[in-house]
Write a protein that holds these residues in place. Sequence first.
Motif, PDB file in Angstrom:
ATOM      1  N   ARG A   7       0.786  -1.177  -0.059  1.00  0.00           N
ATOM      2  CA  ARG A   7      -0.009  -0.002  -0.022  1.00  0.00           C
ATOM      3  C   ARG A   7       0.925   1.158  -0.026  1.00  0.00           C
ATOM      4  O   ARG A   7       0.690   2.282  -0.737  1.00  0.00           O
ATOM      5  N   LEU A   8       2.019   1.254   0.881  1.00  0.00           N
ATOM      6  CA  LEU A   8       2.974   2.426   0.790  1.00  0.00           C
ATOM      7  C   LEU A   8       3.767   2.586  -0.268  1.00  0.00           C
ATOM      8  O   LEU A   8       3.683   3.830  -0.843  1.00  0.00           O
ATOM      9  N   ASP A   9       4.036   1.581  -1.025  1.00  0.00           N
ATOM     10  CA  ASP A   9       4.783   1.596  -2.257  1.00  0.00           C
ATOM     11  C   ASP A   9       3.731   2.305  -3.156  1.00  0.00           C
ATOM     12  O   ASP A   9       4.519   3.034  -4.098  1.00  0.00           O
ATOM     13  N   THR A  10       2.626   1.712  -3.228  1.00  0.00           N
ATOM     14  CA  THR A  10       1.703   2.434  -4.273  1.00  0.00           C
ATOM     15  C   THR A  10       1.416   3.765  -4.123  1.00  0.00           C
ATOM     16  O   THR A  10       1.405   4.629  -4.895  1.00  0.00           O
ATOM     17  N   LEU A  11       1.414   4.435  -2.707  1.00  0.00           N
ATOM     18  CA  LEU A  11       1.093   5.663  -2.781  1.00  0.00           C
ATOM     19  C   LEU A  11       2.603   6.317  -3.178  1.00  0.00           C
ATOM     20  O   LEU A  11       2.374   7.137  -3.594  1.00  0.00           O
ATOM     21  N   ARG A  12       3.514   5.907  -2.780  1.00  0.00           N
ATOM     22  CA  ARG A  12       4.734   6.699  -3.153  1.00  0.00           C
ATOM     23  C   ARG A  12       4.778   6.848  -4.593  1.00  0.00           C
ATOM     24  O   ARG A  12       5.127   7.624  -5.120  1.00  0.00           O
ATOM     25  N   PRO A 281      -5.571  -4.432   2.463  1.00  0.00           N
ATOM     26  CA  PRO A 281      -4.487  -5.412   3.447  1.00  0.00           C
ATOM     27  C   PRO A 281      -3.155  -4.918   2.780  1.00  0.00           C
ATOM     28  O   PRO A 281      -3.177  -4.266   1.696  1.00  0.00           O
ATOM     29  N   ALA A 282      -2.179  -5.075   3.588  1.00  0.00           N
ATOM     30  CA  ALA A 282      -0.899  -4.632   3.099  1.00  0.00           C
ATOM     31  C   ALA A 282      -0.379  -5.133   2.101  1.00  0.00           C
ATOM     32  O   ALA A 282       0.577  -4.603   1.485  1.00  0.00           O
ATOM     33  N   SER A 283      -0.825  -6.444   1.668  1.00  0.00           N
ATOM     34  CA  SER A 283      -0.350  -7.218   0.698  1.00  0.00           C
ATOM     35  C   SER A 283      -0.789  -6.844  -0.576  1.00  0.00           C
ATOM     36  O   SER A 283      -0.518  -7.256  -1.799  1.00  0.00           O
ATOM     37  N   ARG A 284      -1.909  -6.038  -0.729  1.00  0.00           N
ATOM     38  CA  ARG A 284      -2.543  -5.460  -1.696  1.00  0.00           C
ATOM     39  C   ARG A 284      -1.776  -3.992  -2.189  1.00  0.00           C
ATOM     40  O   ARG A 284      -1.524  -3.105  -1.587  1.00  0.00           O
ATOM     41  N   GLY A 285      -2.115  -3.783  -3.669  1.00  0.00           N
ATOM     42  CA  GLY A 285      -1.193  -2.451  -4.164  1.00  0.00           C
ATOM     43  C   GLY A 285      -1.396  -2.497  -5.743  1.00  0.00           C
ATOM     44  O   GLY A 285      -1.839  -3.523  -6.301  1.00  0.00           O
ATOM     45  N   LEU A 286      -1.294  -1.325  -6.171  1.00  0.00           N
ATOM     46  CA  LEU A 286      -1.500  -1.071  -7.674  1.00  0.00           C
ATOM     47  C   LEU A 286      -0.081  -1.667  -8.370  1.00  0.00           C
ATOM     48  O   LEU A 286       0.891  -0.646  -8.080  1.00  0.00           O
ATOM     49  N   PRO A 287       0.163  -2.670  -8.986  1.00  0.00           N
ATOM     50  CA  PRO A 287       1.421  -3.022  -9.275  1.00  0.00           C
ATOM     51  C   PRO A 287       2.425  -2.271  -9.981  1.00  0.00           C
ATOM     52  O   PRO A 287       3.546  -2.073  -9.409  1.00  0.00           O
TER      53      PRO A 287
END
Length: 386
Positions: A7-12, A281-287
Amino acid sequence: MANRDFRLDTLRGIFLAIMMTDHLGTRMAEFTYQPLGFVSAAAAFVMLSGYMNAYTSPAINPGPPALLRQAWKRAARVYRYHFVLLLALLALAMVMTSYLHRPTPLYPDHGGALAMLLYGALLLHQPSYMDILPMYFLFLLLSPPLLAALHRGHDRIVIGASIACWLLGQYFDPQEWLEQRLGTGVSTGSFNLLSWQLLWVSGIYAGFLHKVRRQTAFFRHPACLAIAVVLAAGFFLARHQLLPVSNALLAYVEKEDLRILRVANIASQAVLFCWLIRLVPASRGLPWFSLLGRYSLPVFSFHILLVYLLEPLSWRVAYWSGYSVNFLYTAAVLATLTLPALFYRAYERALTAGGARTWAGRMRAMALAGRHPFSGGKPVRALDAK
């Protein structure tokens, strides 16, 4: 990998894409520059970087030496990117003199290329878009005493000192004072460090609470949410001129010195973010965004070089073309941000496979990454052996 918060990687990654769009200067910036209120992507990026810095620091009695070693290692990496960017922009200016004239000129008033390189290396001259990395470098060096104090339980001292520095920054800009004393026409950046450290320290504190004290229930009281919703809605309406606001009041949302109403706007959005992120969830994000965010430093540095390189084309697209062409051009440029992320991912894997991290090993890893930047999850050395 299992503990990574995508999630945080996605935000950055999202913040990087917004900054790229804003700095590129096409008509798409009308939609990406502070769309939710008086909160810039740079402010969110600084706060999130402070959080990540604390969250990835040692959790159990690290001691000042360990904190200093980690901070210096990270700061040295940021500085290397900063200096290489200076060299790249200098080479670009030698080829095309049009790159010299920016909102902040590439060269100081007194002195040419050598002065730019010298003052830039000392962080005393920061051309357009080059002030985030020096700020990040200085804040990283500030982090060890902050984290050490937090580990000793001096929370009030850390937060109180940060607020006091922010208050001082409302009346005094150390960079402006330094520029006047030097009298060379250098630019030490548009962000008042005394004020902007508040964002970094807030991120540091949140990351420390999460990592060390296992506190994740930030702003859970319903009253906090209600106040945040009202404030965020009001700032959103004022930002888009749907709510009548006087010019005198707008002075208090000024970005460079981080005025009080801008801080309130950032705080309201931070509260809403803390509520919303629990739903994912922390395991989810936009690739794609997650990929950019994971390799944020090379991607950020690449975006600065790209903005300079494309400027002669970008302003023509913005001035002469409609929104459809501006959208396609911006999307194509954004897609190129994938390249430094893929290259650095391949470089990391080649470096890991190579064992000892010597300069020779790093050069070999760069060569391997250059040959196989799209290696995906496969070991780079295995590919090179084919």
